[in-house]
Design a protein around this motif. Structure first.
Motif, PDB file in Angstrom:
ATOM      1  N   UNK A  68      23.112  13.641  15.244  1.00 18.38           N
ATOM      2  CA  UNK A  68      22.623  14.614  14.269  1.00 18.38           C
ATOM      3  C   UNK A  68      22.509  14.066  12.858  1.00 18.38           C
ATOM      4  N   UNK A  69      22.709  12.760  12.680  1.00 17.50           N
ATOM      5  CA  UNK A  69      22.602  12.175  11.356  1.00 17.50           C
ATOM      6  C   UNK A  69      23.750  12.505  10.430  1.00 17.50           C
ATOM      7  N   UNK A  70      24.883  12.939  10.985  1.00 20.73           N
ATOM      8  CA  UNK A  70      26.054  13.293  10.173  1.00 20.73           C
ATOM      9  C   UNK A  70      26.970  12.077  10.060  1.00 20.73           C
ATOM     10  N   UNK A  71      27.250  11.666   8.835  1.00 19.00           N
ATOM     11  CA  UNK A  71      28.059  10.483   8.590  1.00 19.00           C
ATOM     12  C   UNK A  71      29.544  10.822   8.652  1.00 19.00           C
ATOM     13  N   UNK A  72      30.298   9.948   9.302  1.00 16.22           N
ATOM     14  CA  UNK A  72      31.743  10.092   9.392  1.00 16.22           C
ATOM     15  C   UNK A  72      32.384   9.340   8.228  1.00 16.22           C
ATOM     16  N   UNK A  73      33.242  10.032   7.470  1.00 17.81           N
ATOM     17  CA  UNK A  73      33.913   9.396   6.336  1.00 17.81           C
ATOM     18  C   UNK A  73      35.358   9.026   6.640  1.00 17.81           C
ATOM     19  N   UNK A  74      35.871   9.470   7.780  1.00 17.92           N
ATOM     20  CA  UNK A  74      37.232   9.127   8.172  1.00 17.92           C
ATOM     21  C   UNK A  74      37.590   9.813   9.473  1.00 17.92           C
ATOM     22  N   UNK A  75      38.634   9.330  10.137  1.00 24.31           N
ATOM     23  CA  UNK A  75      39.072   9.969  11.386  1.00 24.31           C
ATOM     24  C   UNK A  75      40.544   9.675  11.620  1.00 24.31           C
ATOM     25  N   UNK A  76      41.164  10.511  12.459  1.00 19.91           N
ATOM     26  CA  UNK A  76      42.558  10.349  12.834  1.00 19.91           C
ATOM     27  C   UNK A  76      42.763  10.896  14.232  1.00 19.91           C
ATOM     28  N   UNK A  77      43.525  10.181  15.036  1.00 18.55           N
ATOM     29  CA  UNK A  77      43.882  10.629  16.386  1.00 18.55           C
ATOM     30  C   UNK A  77      45.314  11.140  16.360  1.00 18.55           C
ATOM     31  N   UNK A  78      45.505  12.372  16.813  1.00 17.88           N
ATOM     32  CA  UNK A  78      46.831  12.980  16.837  1.00 17.88           C
ATOM     33  C   UNK A  78      47.208  13.238  18.299  1.00 17.88           C
TER      34      UNK A  78
END
Length: 254
Positions: A68-78
């Motif tokens: 969808x053209x949405x940029x990821x600026x960060x992520x975390x796995x919990x």
């Protein structure tokens, strides 16, 4: 350029590019979401999934991307609870859409390996910043154990009487009934005096296409001069507060 040279270059590029593949080890819950954000607002997507306790997702996930053209600026796995079907986890993905967009898949990268997973349908809708005439009280419920209802206590924070219209939950949810202080709202308006508090409750039909729902309820507020202001309530997560064995079984079949 000759055909043979073109083919050779294409083969070389393909050998250096990770090949996307569908992976069956992780199973993501399907979420129907309609999130309304101002243009510069950031947002954290909560993607619930089920995977093996020994999966590399817990310690070796290198990158996350969305369609969808949405940029990821960060992520975390919990990491969450262990079940008979695997371990539950939450993949928190930070985004800043900045425009209308729809996300339906997430890609997980481990070095040269790419895993693609369906996550339902997340709609991001850009909205204007407005001054609220009606505000949700401190007891606002943001998380629900089921997807069958939404409830909010609202206070008229303006200096004059206003009239509340039927709340809008987007195209993913159409209320079967809306009650204000226990009385059916119907298709009319409900007047609320200054500093007056009312309880709004909407009920929904059973959901079959999604495990969880995320909505930004919008209440149209009619003023005495005839103008209508859309009041955006805080986000509500329906179904994610109490993960049952039936939920886990459904996610394991995804």
């Amino acid at each position: 350029m000759s055909l043979s040279l073109t083919a050779a270059l294409a083969a070389a590029v393909a050998s250096c590019t990770p090949e996307p593949r569908m992976d069956n080890s992780a199973h993501f819950a399907l979420t129907e979401a309609r999130v309304r954000l101002t243009g510069d607002q950031t947002y954290s997507m909560n993607l619930l999934f089920l995977d093996d306790a020994g999966s590399p997702v817990w310690d070796e996930l290198g990158a996350v991307s969305l369609d969808g053209g949405v940029e990821v600026t960060g992520f975390e796995v919990v990491a969450g609870d262990r079940t008979d079907s695997g371990r539950l986890g939450n993949l928190m993905v930070d985004v800043e859409p900045g425009r209308d967009a729809v996300v339906q898949q997430v890609e997980l990268r481990y070095g040269d390996t790419v895993q693609t997973h369906r996550i339902g349908r997340w709609q991001f809708v850009e909205r204007e910043q407005t001054d609220p005439l009606v505000d949700a009280v401190d007891r606002y419920i943001a998380g629900y154990p089921s997807t069958d209802h939404f409830e909010a206590e609202l206070t008229n924070t303006s200096d004059s009487t206003v009239a509340l219209g039927t709340p809008d939950f987007g195209d993913i949810l159409q209320p079967r009934a809306v009650l204000v202080d226990g009385a059916p709202m119907g298709d009319g308006l409900v007047e609320v005096g200054p500093d007056e508090e009312v309880t709004l409750r909407a009920s929904f039909a059973p959901q079959e296409s999604a495990d969880f729902l995320v909505v930004t309820p919008v209440v149209p507020v009619h003023q005495a001069d005839g103008t209508v202001v859309e009041v955006y309530l805080p986000e509500a997560n329906l179904g994610m507060m109490d993960i049952t064995d039936e939920d886990v079984s459904a996610i394991a079949r995804r």
